[in-house]
Design a protein around this motif. Structure first.
Motif, short mmCIF file in Angstrom:
data_model
loop_
_atom_site.label_atom_id
_atom_site.label_comp_id
_atom_site.label_asym_id
_atom_site.label_seq_id
_atom_site.Cartn_x
_atom_site.Cartn_y
_atom_site.Cartn_z
N SER A 237 6.58 110.45 43.43
CA SER A 237 6.51 109.31 43.64
C SER A 237 7.21 108.81 45.02
N GLY A 238 8.08 109.94 45.60
CA GLY A 238 8.65 109.81 46.62
C GLY A 238 9.70 111.10 46.91
N MET A 239 10.22 110.84 48.36
CA MET A 239 11.30 111.91 48.61
C MET A 239 12.40 111.29 49.61
N PHE A 240 13.42 111.76 49.40
CA PHE A 240 14.72 111.23 50.15
C PHE A 240 15.22 112.60 50.81
N TRP A 241 15.40 112.44 52.39
CA TRP A 241 15.78 113.70 53.17
C TRP A 241 17.14 113.24 53.96
N LEU A 242 18.09 114.01 53.70
CA LEU A 242 19.44 114.01 54.51
C LEU A 242 19.57 115.37 55.07
N GLN A 243 19.44 115.68 56.27
CA GLN A 243 19.53 116.91 57.01
C GLN A 243 19.33 116.45 58.56
N GLY A 244 19.93 117.45 59.27
CA GLY A 244 19.96 117.29 60.87
C GLY A 244 21.21 117.66 61.53
N GLU A 245 22.19 117.92 60.80
CA GLU A 245 23.53 118.27 61.23
C GLU A 245 23.26 119.55 62.16
N SER A 246 22.78 120.61 61.61
CA SER A 246 22.79 121.86 62.08
C SER A 246 21.75 121.92 63.21
N GLY A 273 0.09 118.05 47.27
CA GLY A 273 -0.85 117.29 47.25
C GLY A 273 -0.79 115.89 46.92
N THR A 274 0.13 115.37 47.57
CA THR A 274 0.39 113.89 47.91
C THR A 274 0.59 113.40 49.19
N PRO A 275 -0.85 113.19 49.93
CA PRO A 275 -0.88 113.02 51.24
C PRO A 275 -0.27 111.66 51.78
N ASP A 276 0.14 110.80 50.99
CA ASP A 276 0.64 109.74 51.20
C ASP A 276 1.99 109.47 50.62
N LEU A 277 2.83 110.71 50.55
CA LEU A 277 4.06 110.83 49.83
C LEU A 277 5.04 109.76 50.59
N PRO A 278 5.58 108.74 49.97
CA PRO A 278 6.70 107.97 50.63
C PRO A 278 8.03 108.79 50.93
N LEU A 279 8.70 108.65 52.19
CA LEU A 279 9.86 109.19 52.39
C LEU A 279 10.84 108.27 52.98
N VAL A 280 12.31 108.65 52.45
CA VAL A 280 13.23 107.82 53.09
C VAL A 280 14.28 108.78 53.61
N VAL A 281 14.67 108.79 54.95
CA VAL A 281 15.66 109.67 55.67
C VAL A 281 16.82 108.76 56.00
N SER A 282 17.68 109.61 56.29
CA SER A 282 19.08 109.03 56.73
C SER A 282 19.41 109.52 58.00
N PRO A 283 20.04 108.93 58.91
CA PRO A 283 20.84 109.47 59.96
C PRO A 283 21.94 110.40 59.75
N VAL A 284 22.37 111.01 60.44
CA VAL A 284 23.72 112.19 59.96
C VAL A 284 24.76 111.70 60.93
N ILE A 285 26.03 111.89 60.06
CA ILE A 285 27.12 111.87 60.90
C ILE A 285 27.74 113.44 60.81
N HIS A 307 4.53 105.69 55.81
CA HIS A 307 5.17 105.64 54.85
C HIS A 307 6.48 106.23 54.98
N CYS A 308 7.21 106.43 56.00
CA CYS A 308 8.21 106.93 56.33
C CYS A 308 9.49 105.85 56.82
N TYR A 309 10.47 105.64 56.04
CA TYR A 309 11.59 104.75 56.23
C TYR A 309 12.78 105.36 56.53
N ALA A 348 16.40 100.97 50.64
CA ALA A 348 15.50 101.08 51.38
C ALA A 348 14.01 100.99 51.24
N VAL A 349 13.88 101.50 49.52
CA VAL A 349 12.53 101.74 49.21
C VAL A 349 11.92 100.35 49.17
N PRO A 350 10.62 100.24 49.69
CA PRO A 350 9.94 99.16 49.81
C PRO A 350 9.23 98.77 48.57
N LEU A 351 8.94 97.42 48.11
CA LEU A 351 8.23 97.07 47.03
C LEU A 351 6.85 97.73 46.73
#
Length: 357
Positions: A237-246, A273-285, A307-309, A348-351
């Motif tokens: 149903s969704g994915m959360f991404w926290l990466q980018g420091e390196s 197999g989920t072409p519209d998989l929702p994704l929430v990302v976070s800026p990095v410190i 579908h990216c937030y 951040a997950v939308p309704l």
């Protein structure tokens, strides 16, 4: 030939019978127009004007109840894995999961399968099991660690309850000191040699698929309460991404982050197999000289990728990073920072995302 009435769902043979007649197995049709003599009519009247018609007992069909248990992926590098001692975890985040569900104060039960820091050789995993949400033992760090998942679960739980969800599943895969440019690159097929050259995307993908397969065939892990007539569905149903420091340490990798990220999420959606998989990302410190370029790429991706937030960036002065006396955990997010990111990700997950549940 027998048929099923499309509205009532009643098998009636060759006739459709009104609902009030369902309970009987013998039916009568009254003769209203009979061309005969008066004596014949009197005889028919004496026979009550009824002709019996034998029919099979109707069969009513039932649809089984469907119980939805959404599945979410958490992925990234060291801050997603977590570099904080579980002793710093706010007590209410852990106790809420331990207390479980109750009618007065319902909370979603979260279970998690994890694989962390395998690139360091002393990583930790749940050994291919979905366990109750908890800090994860890390032999390499000699302590139990946690990432954003604890606060994320608390943040999203009330909204999942409103959607009728009682249990959800997390698949957590994180690798410290990895960049999107090389390590998470779906086209990188290098499997051995220097750590800086190895591609871990195939391992990430395999872990996600294996975990999903485990859920689909785990009959002992049903939601409660359920009945034998229930069907448990566990959709990704969704994915959360926290990466980018390196990637923020060099202009080359930072400038390519937007393009690399768009290619990455396109492949993730395709391969799972989920072409519209929702994704929430976070800026990095981080202290990378190009961290602002990476964070801008993440914000831009949320505008360009459907579908990216992207959540609002944390204030470094407020949440900061652990001091130099924190040993291997230096420069990583504090417990307060990880909890704040998790809470913001949940909010951040939308309704419309929850409508998938």
């Amino acid at each position: 030939m027998a048929s099923v009435h499309p509205r009532l769902g009643i098998r009636t043979g060759s006739l459709v019978i009104q609902l009030k007649q369902i309970a009987v197995s013998q039916y009568y049709i009254r003769i209203q127009h009979v061309k005969c003599s008066q004596n014949q009519r009197r005889q028919v009247s004496n026979q009550r004007n009824k002709i019996p018609i034998k029919m099979k007992t109707p069969m009513i069909t039932h649809q089984p109840a469907i119980i939805i248990e959404p599945v979410f992926i958490l992925a990234g590098q060291s801050n997603m894995a977590g570099r904080c001692d579980a002793a710093e975890l706010p007590a209410h985040l852990f106790l809420q999961q331990q207390q479980g569900n109750n009618d007065d104060d319902p909370v979603v039960e979260f279970r998690m399968c994890w694989d962390l820091d395998r690139n360091f050789g002393e990583g930790c995993s749940s050994q291919g099991q979905f366990l109750p949400l908890q800090p994860q033992p890390s032999p390499g760090l000699n302590m139990d660690i946690f990432g954003p998942e604890m606060a994320l679960a608390q943040s999203i739980s009330p909204r999942l309850v409103d959607a009728g969800v009682k249990r959800a599943h997390l698949i957590k895969f994180a690798l410290g000191s990895t960049n999107l440019h090389t390590h998470w690159n779906p086209t990188n097929s290098v499997t051995d040699g220097k750590l800086s050259d190895i591609g871990y995307y195939p391992q990430f993908l395999k872990f996600c698929k294996d975990s999903m397969e485990l859920l689909q065939h785990n009959d002992d892990d049903k939601a409660a309460p359920s009945s034998s007539a229930s069907i448990v569905s566990r959709p990704l149903s969704g994915m959360f991404w926290l990466q980018g420091e390196s990637d923020s340490s060099k202009a080359k990798t930072a400038n390519a982050y937007l393009s690399n990220f768009k290619n990455f999420i396109q492949r993730v959606r395709q391969d799972l197999g989920t072409p519209d998989l929702p994704l929430v990302v976070s800026p990095v410190i981080w202290n990378g000289k190009k961290v602002h370029v990476v964070n801008e790429a993440l914000r831009q991706a949320a505008k360009e990728v459907q579908h990216c937030y992207c959540i609002e960036a944390l204030n470094q002065d407020e949440f900061g990073v652990q001091g130099s006396d924190a040993g291997v955990c230096a420069r990583h997010l504090t417990a307060a920072g990880l909890c704040e990111i998790g809470s913001r990700m949940g909010r951040a997950v939308p309704l419309e995302w929850l409508d998938r549940c």
